[in-house]
Scaffold this motif. Structure first.
Motif, PDB file in Angstrom:
ATOM      1  N   ILE A  42       0.838  -1.199   0.000  1.00  0.00           N
ATOM      2  CA  ILE A  42       0.000   0.000   0.000  1.00  0.00           C
ATOM      3  C   ILE A  42       0.872   1.247   0.000  1.00  0.00           C
ATOM      4  N   ALA A  43       0.668   2.102  -0.991  1.00  0.00           N
ATOM      5  CA  ALA A  43       1.393   3.362  -1.085  1.00  0.00           C
ATOM      6  C   ALA A  43       0.638   4.438  -0.320  1.00  0.00           C
ATOM      7  N   LEU A  44       1.324   5.131   0.576  1.00  0.00           N
ATOM      8  CA  LEU A  44       0.768   6.280   1.282  1.00  0.00           C
ATOM      9  C   LEU A  44       1.480   7.521   0.769  1.00  0.00           C
ATOM     10  N   VAL A  45       0.739   8.384   0.082  1.00  0.00           N
ATOM     11  CA  VAL A  45       1.327   9.517  -0.620  1.00  0.00           C
ATOM     12  C   VAL A  45       0.713  10.805  -0.107  1.00  0.00           C
ATOM     13  N   GLY A  46       1.547  11.834   0.005  1.00  0.00           N
ATOM     14  CA  GLY A  46       1.064  13.148   0.397  1.00  0.00           C
ATOM     15  C   GLY A  46       2.225  14.101   0.569  1.00  0.00           C
ATOM     16  N   PRO A  47       1.975  15.404   0.539  1.00  0.00           N
ATOM     17  CA  PRO A  47       3.051  16.373   0.709  1.00  0.00           C
ATOM     18  C   PRO A  47       3.528  16.416   2.155  1.00  0.00           C
ATOM     19  N   GLY A 107       4.153 -13.079   2.047  1.00  0.00           N
ATOM     20  CA  GLY A 107       2.796 -12.576   1.906  1.00  0.00           C
ATOM     21  C   GLY A 107       2.407 -11.518   2.921  1.00  0.00           C
ATOM     22  N   ILE A 108       3.382 -10.745   3.403  1.00  0.00           N
ATOM     23  CA  ILE A 108       3.072  -9.728   4.395  1.00  0.00           C
ATOM     24  C   ILE A 108       2.386  -8.536   3.729  1.00  0.00           C
ATOM     25  N   THR A 109       1.718  -7.728   4.569  1.00  0.00           N
ATOM     26  CA  THR A 109       1.139  -6.461   4.127  1.00  0.00           C
ATOM     27  C   THR A 109       2.161  -5.363   4.384  1.00  0.00           C
ATOM     28  N   VAL A 110       2.326  -4.477   3.419  1.00  0.00           N
ATOM     29  CA  VAL A 110       3.281  -3.372   3.554  1.00  0.00           C
ATOM     30  C   VAL A 110       2.532  -2.057   3.389  1.00  0.00           C
ATOM     31  N   LEU A 111       2.733  -1.136   4.323  1.00  0.00           N
ATOM     32  CA  LEU A 111       2.229   0.227   4.233  1.00  0.00           C
ATOM     33  C   LEU A 111       3.440   1.126   4.045  1.00  0.00           C
ATOM     34  N   PHE A 112       3.532   1.772   2.880  1.00  0.00           N
ATOM     35  CA  PHE A 112       4.774   2.341   2.373  1.00  0.00           C
ATOM     36  C   PHE A 112       4.565   3.822   2.084  1.00  0.00           C
ATOM     37  N   SER A 113       5.185   4.681   2.885  1.00  0.00           N
ATOM     38  CA  SER A 113       5.093   6.117   2.671  1.00  0.00           C
ATOM     39  C   SER A 113       6.290   6.598   1.860  1.00  0.00           C
ATOM     40  N   SER A 114       6.029   7.378   0.809  1.00  0.00           N
ATOM     41  CA  SER A 114       7.126   7.879  -0.014  1.00  0.00           C
ATOM     42  C   SER A 114       6.653   9.046  -0.864  1.00  0.00           C
ATOM     43  N   HIS A 115       7.612   9.929  -1.228  1.00  0.00           N
ATOM     44  CA  HIS A 115       7.343  10.986  -2.194  1.00  0.00           C
ATOM     45  C   HIS A 115       7.630  10.534  -3.627  1.00  0.00           C
ATOM     46  N   VAL A 116       8.318   9.419  -3.779  1.00  0.00           N
ATOM     47  CA  VAL A 116       8.793   8.995  -5.103  1.00  0.00           C
ATOM     48  C   VAL A 116       7.695   8.177  -5.775  1.00  0.00           C
ATOM     49  N   LEU A 130       6.851   3.989  -6.388  1.00  0.00           N
ATOM     50  CA  LEU A 130       5.705   3.319  -5.789  1.00  0.00           C
ATOM     51  C   LEU A 130       4.884   2.572  -6.838  1.00  0.00           C
ATOM     52  N   GLU A 131       4.779   3.154  -8.024  1.00  0.00           N
ATOM     53  CA  GLU A 131       3.981   2.522  -9.074  1.00  0.00           C
ATOM     54  C   GLU A 131       4.549   1.159  -9.461  1.00  0.00           C
ATOM     55  N   ARG A 132       5.857   0.985  -9.309  1.00  0.00           N
ATOM     56  CA  ARG A 132       6.498  -0.280  -9.661  1.00  0.00           C
ATOM     57  C   ARG A 132       6.250  -1.372  -8.625  1.00  0.00           C
ATOM     58  N   VAL A 133       6.038  -0.998  -7.364  1.00  0.00           N
ATOM     59  CA  VAL A 133       5.992  -2.018  -6.314  1.00  0.00           C
ATOM     60  C   VAL A 133       4.663  -2.084  -5.568  1.00  0.00           C
ATOM     61  N   CYS A 134       3.837  -1.044  -5.654  1.00  0.00           N
ATOM     62  CA  CYS A 134       2.603  -0.996  -4.859  1.00  0.00           C
ATOM     63  C   CYS A 134       1.386  -1.324  -5.714  1.00  0.00           C
ATOM     64  N   ASP A 135       0.356  -1.882  -5.079  1.00  0.00           N
ATOM     65  CA  ASP A 135      -0.872  -2.205  -5.804  1.00  0.00           C
ATOM     66  C   ASP A 135      -2.102  -1.569  -5.176  1.00  0.00           C
ATOM     67  N   TYR A 136      -1.904  -0.755  -4.133  1.00  0.00           N
ATOM     68  CA  TYR A 136      -3.031  -0.073  -3.486  1.00  0.00           C
ATOM     69  C   TYR A 136      -2.548   1.326  -3.125  1.00  0.00           C
ATOM     70  N   LEU A 137      -3.433   2.305  -3.210  1.00  0.00           N
ATOM     71  CA  LEU A 137      -3.044   3.704  -3.062  1.00  0.00           C
ATOM     72  C   LEU A 137      -3.890   4.411  -2.011  1.00  0.00           C
ATOM     73  N   VAL A 138      -3.215   5.205  -1.165  1.00  0.00           N
ATOM     74  CA  VAL A 138      -3.886   6.131  -0.255  1.00  0.00           C
ATOM     75  C   VAL A 138      -3.243   7.498  -0.447  1.00  0.00           C
ATOM     76  N   ALA A 185      -4.592   8.027 -17.833  1.00  0.00           N
ATOM     77  CA  ALA A 185      -3.854   8.863 -16.890  1.00  0.00           C
ATOM     78  C   ALA A 185      -2.841   8.010 -16.143  1.00  0.00           C
ATOM     79  N   GLY A 186      -1.646   8.543 -15.922  1.00  0.00           N
ATOM     80  CA  GLY A 186      -0.641   7.856 -15.133  1.00  0.00           C
ATOM     81  C   GLY A 186      -0.861   8.086 -13.648  1.00  0.00           C
ATOM     82  N   LEU A 187      -0.225   7.258 -12.843  1.00  0.00           N
ATOM     83  CA  LEU A 187      -0.396   7.378 -11.400  1.00  0.00           C
ATOM     84  C   LEU A 187       0.048   8.749 -10.905  1.00  0.00           C
ATOM     85  N   GLU A 188       1.159   9.240 -11.423  1.00  0.00           N
ATOM     86  CA  GLU A 188       1.637  10.556 -10.977  1.00  0.00           C
ATOM     87  C   GLU A 188       0.660  11.656 -11.364  1.00  0.00           C
TER      88      GLU A 188
END
Length: 292
Positions: free
Chosen positions: A33-38, A181-190, A194-202, A268-271
């Motif tokens: 899971i990608a966690l994105v924000g400024p 098979g773990i769950t990952v919550l991943f915060s990043s500006h990049v 994230l688009e290469r490794v994550c499959d869920y977006l917040v 549209a792209g993820l970015e």
């Protein structure tokens, strides 16, 4: 569906400042899971609430149906946390750090950590302070994974890494996800990483959830339309999140719009999507640009 993290009306306030307001989430287990924000959006606050380092001001948060503030060995064993600065005791050898981790965690798998570090060529007798930044990040990740957590929380783990170290870190992480098979919550500006490794977006902005969902489903709902200069009064456009005008053309990022004759359409792209929501998903942003 099993939820790794559930939040209901979650709020966190520091004195007079609200870091999070009315956040509702139900994040599926077994996802990256990608966690994105400024900066200042509340990402680190949400992550620290997730791992039990903070308590909510109001509302609730649960990790696998238990409060992360339970502070029992069983509850803590289910969550791994890696902070942005990859904190390690610099005077400890890598072997010391593994021994320390094993003494504090009931599910710690020292053999797993040693195997990961050996594959990366990181010697166990080297002091942490003598390692490169990339090696320190790999040791910190190995320690977190050796807990055998059900949820691994990563707070900007790529921020200080060079491109080679970033790629090696992500390869190690994705190998662990595939194996365990773990769950990952991943915060990043990049975002492109994230688009290469994550499959869920917040997407978190101004302390509120702006968008969340399966990345493929999110992208399927958003398109970029380009056509003649328009005032955007056609209801077929759906929700217009962002508009860019030149003298002759208009480019729109839309959600749930229908195809329109005479307009070019592209995925549209993820970015593109993330930036539109961060710039203000509740309003249409108009930017005048030079004609091409």
């Amino acid at each position: 569906m099993t939820h790794a993290l559930s939040a209901s009306s979650l709020c966190k306030r520091y004195r007079s400042t609200w870091a999070l307001r009315d956040c509702d989430l139900a994040l599926p287990a077994g996802r990256v899971i990608a966690l994105v924000g400024p900066n200042g959006a509340g990402k680190t606050t949400l992550l620290r609430l997730t791992v039990g380092l903070l308590s909510p001001t109001s509302g609730s948060i649960e990790v696998f149906d238990s409060s992360p503030t339970a502070n029992t060995p069983q509850a803590l064993a289910r969550i791994g946390f890696l902070a942005q600065e990859h904190p390690l005791y610099r005077s400890f050898t890598v072997a010391d750090l593994l021994h320390f981790g094993a003494s504090l965690n009931i599910r710690f798998d020292r053999r797993l950590a040693e195997k990961r570090l050996d594959s990366l060529g990181i010697p166990l007798d080297r002091k942490a302070g003598a390692l490169s930044g990339g090696q320190q990040s790999q040791v910190a990740l190995a320690l977190a994974l050796a807990k055998r957590p059900d949820l691994l929380v990563l707070d900007e783990p790529l921020a200080s890494l060079d491109p080679v170290a970033r790629r090696e870190f992500l390869q190690t992480l994705m190998g662990a996800v595939a194996q365990d098979g773990i769950t990952v919550l991943f915060s990043s500006h990049v975002v492109h990483e994230l688009e290469r490794v994550c499959d869920y977006l917040v997407v978190l902005n101004h302390g509120r959830i702006a968008l969340d969902g399966d990345i493929d489903a999110v992208l399927a709902r958003h398109r970029i339309l380009t056509g003649p200069r328009s005032e955007m009064d056609d209801p077929r456009l759906g929700a217009v999140l962002e508009a860019t005008h030149s003298d002759r053309h208009t480019s729109l990022l839309v959600r749930d719009g229908a195809a329109i004759d005479g307009w070019q359409e592209q995925q549209a792209g993820l970015e593109d999507v993330v930036l539109a929501y961060l710039r203000g998903s509740a309003t249409i942003e108009k930017r005048e640009v030079a004609a091409s």
